[in-house]
Design a protein around this motif. Structure first.
Motif, mmCIF file in Angstrom:
data_model
loop_
_atom_site.group_PDB
_atom_site.id
_atom_site.type_symbol
_atom_site.label_atom_id
_atom_site.label_comp_id
_atom_site.label_asym_id
_atom_site.label_seq_id
_atom_site.Cartn_x
_atom_site.Cartn_y
_atom_site.Cartn_z
ATOM 1 N N LEU A 1 41.996 1.471 41.280
ATOM 2 C CA LEU A 1 41.864 0.248 42.106
ATOM 3 C C LEU A 1 41.912 0.302 43.453
ATOM 4 N N GLN A 2 42.749 1.342 43.865
ATOM 5 C CA GLN A 2 42.759 1.574 45.269
ATOM 6 C C GLN A 2 41.630 2.231 45.788
ATOM 7 N N GLU A 3 40.891 3.055 44.991
ATOM 8 C CA GLU A 3 39.581 3.796 45.498
ATOM 9 C C GLU A 3 38.576 2.510 45.655
ATOM 10 N N ALA A 4 38.567 1.652 44.482
ATOM 11 C CA ALA A 4 37.460 0.490 44.572
ATOM 12 C C ALA A 4 37.762 -0.254 45.907
ATOM 13 N N PHE A 5 39.372 -0.927 46.056
ATOM 14 C CA PHE A 5 39.351 -1.941 47.036
ATOM 15 C C PHE A 5 39.509 -1.141 48.353
ATOM 16 N N GLY A 6 40.086 -0.132 48.786
ATOM 17 C CA GLY A 6 40.457 0.422 49.913
ATOM 18 C C GLY A 6 41.703 0.042 50.206
ATOM 19 N N TYR A 7 42.233 0.464 51.506
ATOM 20 C CA TYR A 7 43.443 0.110 52.014
ATOM 21 C C TYR A 7 43.796 -0.841 52.770
ATOM 22 N N ARG A 8 42.872 -1.849 53.070
ATOM 23 C CA ARG A 8 43.110 -2.949 53.547
ATOM 24 C C ARG A 8 44.255 -3.917 53.391
ATOM 25 N N ALA A 9 44.735 -3.818 52.141
ATOM 26 C CA ALA A 9 45.955 -4.554 51.689
ATOM 27 C C ALA A 9 47.181 -3.637 51.541
ATOM 28 N N GLY A 10 47.084 -2.457 52.040
ATOM 29 C CA GLY A 10 48.364 -1.548 51.910
ATOM 30 C C GLY A 10 48.040 -0.569 50.649
ATOM 31 N N ILE A 11 49.033 0.228 50.373
ATOM 32 C CA ILE A 11 49.081 1.213 49.070
ATOM 33 C C ILE A 11 49.650 0.323 48.065
ATOM 34 N N PHE A 12 48.939 0.382 47.022
ATOM 35 C CA PHE A 12 49.028 -0.237 45.685
ATOM 36 C C PHE A 12 50.344 0.379 44.886
ATOM 37 N N GLU A 13 51.606 -0.079 44.533
ATOM 38 C CA GLU A 13 52.575 0.959 44.106
ATOM 39 C C GLU A 13 52.889 0.577 42.727
ATOM 40 N N GLN A 14 52.676 -0.583 42.114
ATOM 41 C CA GLN A 14 53.065 -0.859 40.742
ATOM 42 C C GLN A 14 51.871 -2.010 40.225
ATOM 43 N N CYS A 15 51.822 -1.995 38.990
ATOM 44 C CA CYS A 15 51.023 -3.185 38.398
ATOM 45 C C CYS A 15 51.566 -3.499 37.004
ATOM 46 N N SER A 16 51.354 -4.520 36.622
ATOM 47 C CA SER A 16 51.751 -5.291 35.168
ATOM 48 C C SER A 16 50.830 -4.687 34.109
ATOM 49 N N GLN A 17 51.125 -5.294 32.829
ATOM 50 C CA GLN A 17 50.265 -5.213 31.913
ATOM 51 C C GLN A 17 48.665 -5.554 31.938
ATOM 52 N N ARG A 18 47.721 -4.879 31.631
ATOM 53 C CA ARG A 18 46.357 -5.292 32.061
ATOM 54 C C ARG A 18 45.816 -5.903 30.856
ATOM 55 N N GLN A 19 45.072 -7.077 31.228
ATOM 56 C CA GLN A 19 44.124 -7.840 30.108
ATOM 57 C C GLN A 19 42.837 -8.006 30.644
#
Ligand SMILES: Cc1cc2nc3c(=O)[nH]c(=O)nc-3n(C[C@H](O)[C@H](O)[C@H](O)COP(=O)(O)OP(=O)(O)OC[C@H]3O[C@@H](n4cnc5c(N)ncnc54)[C@H](O)[C@@H]3O)c2cc1C
Length: 398
Positions: free
Chosen positions: A253-271
């Protein structure tokens, strides 16, 4: 045989909003037939990355929708878990085109309000318990007969008679089919992958729409530094992203979005949700009407599905309230609802479908065109205004 003025088939957000508005404003005898059993839900579950809810969808509500929910008395208690959108940042990954909108620029309290569908539905269900509405759940319509002055319905467990049947069963409605409504469908061959993530820095109410190689990627702000992610992907591409570990997913996700919103640290279940366009040439019939996704299921690219559905419901409620002393299943009343909603439905469907074509396309002329468009919008307020109006769910041409 139980007798009602109105039976609503489908107790999602659309069905519940309609039933609640009418229960509050009329003396009509109303029943909701919902195929899912009632689920336990605590409002604290809405906290983003801990979310463990059956439906992870999070919606961006326009000011007008928020006002409608306020009129139902549910908006205030949702306030603690609703995040206002103060800025929207639109960009094309790997290209220079970008555009930013802010609530201050348009002198509005917010460009939209972000809310989980599950807590919203839960709140509507709670309010419906206070109102005199009969719940038939888990149950669904088995057979129906459209008589001159009523509809006879046989559900799995009950026999019902009603003056009006409103179908709010979402995009795959069975009852819509039983009533003989014809649908027009267009497969996008895309899915929406949905999850909530936490970043290492606060979002300050910023929503992002980023056009990536794989498809449009939207980040809606939640809480302080969480986002609801809606990533539109080509059908099939979601499989790996759904099955990989959270850590690997966050890297993708970070690779696709880039770093504009910061570093992504956690995620919930995916649907994931398959994406298609479903529209209807007719939305009313003999003693029956459709609302919500049962009328139009659209791509989430512009976050307009529920906003459009709530405007439909607002109109149907007005028509019924104005004629609640008469026969509410009269065709003239239903036809007035259909006619009043046609233009807005057409406009939103064609705008959304157009955006999918332009922003899912990686052909060089399209990429150049949309980047020029984003550039021009950033510097020309007159070009930005329609985008802002759309985000805020305004339907006039001001
Ligand atoms: C990824 C994603 C993101 C989105 N983001 C946004 C956004 O930002 N803004 C926005 O405005 N919209 C958004 N939408 C659209 C929005 O989620 C829908 O428009 C809205 O939830 C539709 O509500 P509904 O009640 O019509 O349908 P549903 O939510 O599908 O509810 C239908 C209900 O009917 C019941 N049902 C179904 N069949 C039967 C049956 N045979 N008998 C009895 N009951 C039945 C179901 O159990 C359910 O409770 C998004 C959609 C997706 C997929």
């Amino acid at each position: 045989m139980q007798q009602f003025d109105l039976v609503v088939a489908g107790g999602g957000v659309a069905g519940c909003s309609l039933a609640l508005a009418l229960a509050q404003q009329t003396q009509l005898k109303i029943a909701i037939v919902e195929k899912q059993p009632e689920t336990e839900y605590r409002i604290e579950q809405a906290s983003a990355t801990q979310a463990d809810v059956s439906d992870a969808r999070v919606v961006a509500l326009a000011e007008q929708s928020w006002e409608f929910l306020k009129s139902l008395g549910v908006a205030e208690s949702l306030r603690q878990i609703v995040t206002p959108i103060d800025h929207i940042h639109v960009s094309d990954r790997g290209h220079l085109g970008q555009c930013e909108l802010s609530s201050a620029e348009y002198n509005v309290p917010a460009l939209g309000y972000v809310c989980g569908l599950s807590p919203l539905l839960h709140k509507l269900e709670q309010e419906l318990k206070e109102a005199k509405v009969t719940w038939l759940r888990p149950d669904s319509v088995k057979t129906l007969q459209q008589k001159e002055s009523q509809i006879l319905i046989e559900t799995e467990h009950e026999q019902l008679e009603t003056k009006l049947l409103v179908v709010a069963e979402g995009g795959e409605s069975d009852t819509r089919k039983k009533l003989g409504f014809v649908t027009q469908q267009k497969q996008y061959q895309q899915v929406a992958l949905v999850t909530n993530i936490r970043a290492n820095k606060p979002h300050h109410g910023t929503a992002y729409e980023r056009f990536t190689q794989d498809g449009p990627l939207a980040l809606l702000p939640l809480g302080e530094r969480d986002y609801s992610v809606v990533w539109s992907l080509k059908a099939g591409e979601q499989e790996d992203l759904l099955s990989m570990t959270d850590a690997d997913f966050l890297v993708e996700l970070q690779e696709a979005f880039g770093y504009r919103a910061g570093i992504f640290e956690q995620c919930s279940q995916r649907q994931s949700f398959p994406l298609k366009l479903v529209t209807m040439p007719n939305t009313v019939g003999h003693r029956c009407a459709l609302v919500g996704n049962a009328v139009h299921t659209i791509h989430p690219i512009a976050g307009q599905g529920l906003n459009l559905g709530l405007r439909d419901i607002d109109e149907l409620v007005k028509q019924i309230v104005n004629h609640s002393a008469d026969d509410i299943g009269r065709f003239e009343l239903l036809n007035a609802y259909q006619q009043a909603r046609l233009a807005d439905q057409k406009r939103v469907v064609s705008m959304t479908d157009g955006l999918v074509s332009v922003f899912s396309n990686q052909h060089i002329p399209f990429v150049i065109g949309r980047n020029l468009g984003l550039f021009a919008m950033q510097f020309l307020t007159s070009l930005k205004r329609p985008l802002a109006r759309q985000a805020m769910g305004q339907i006039s041409n001001r």
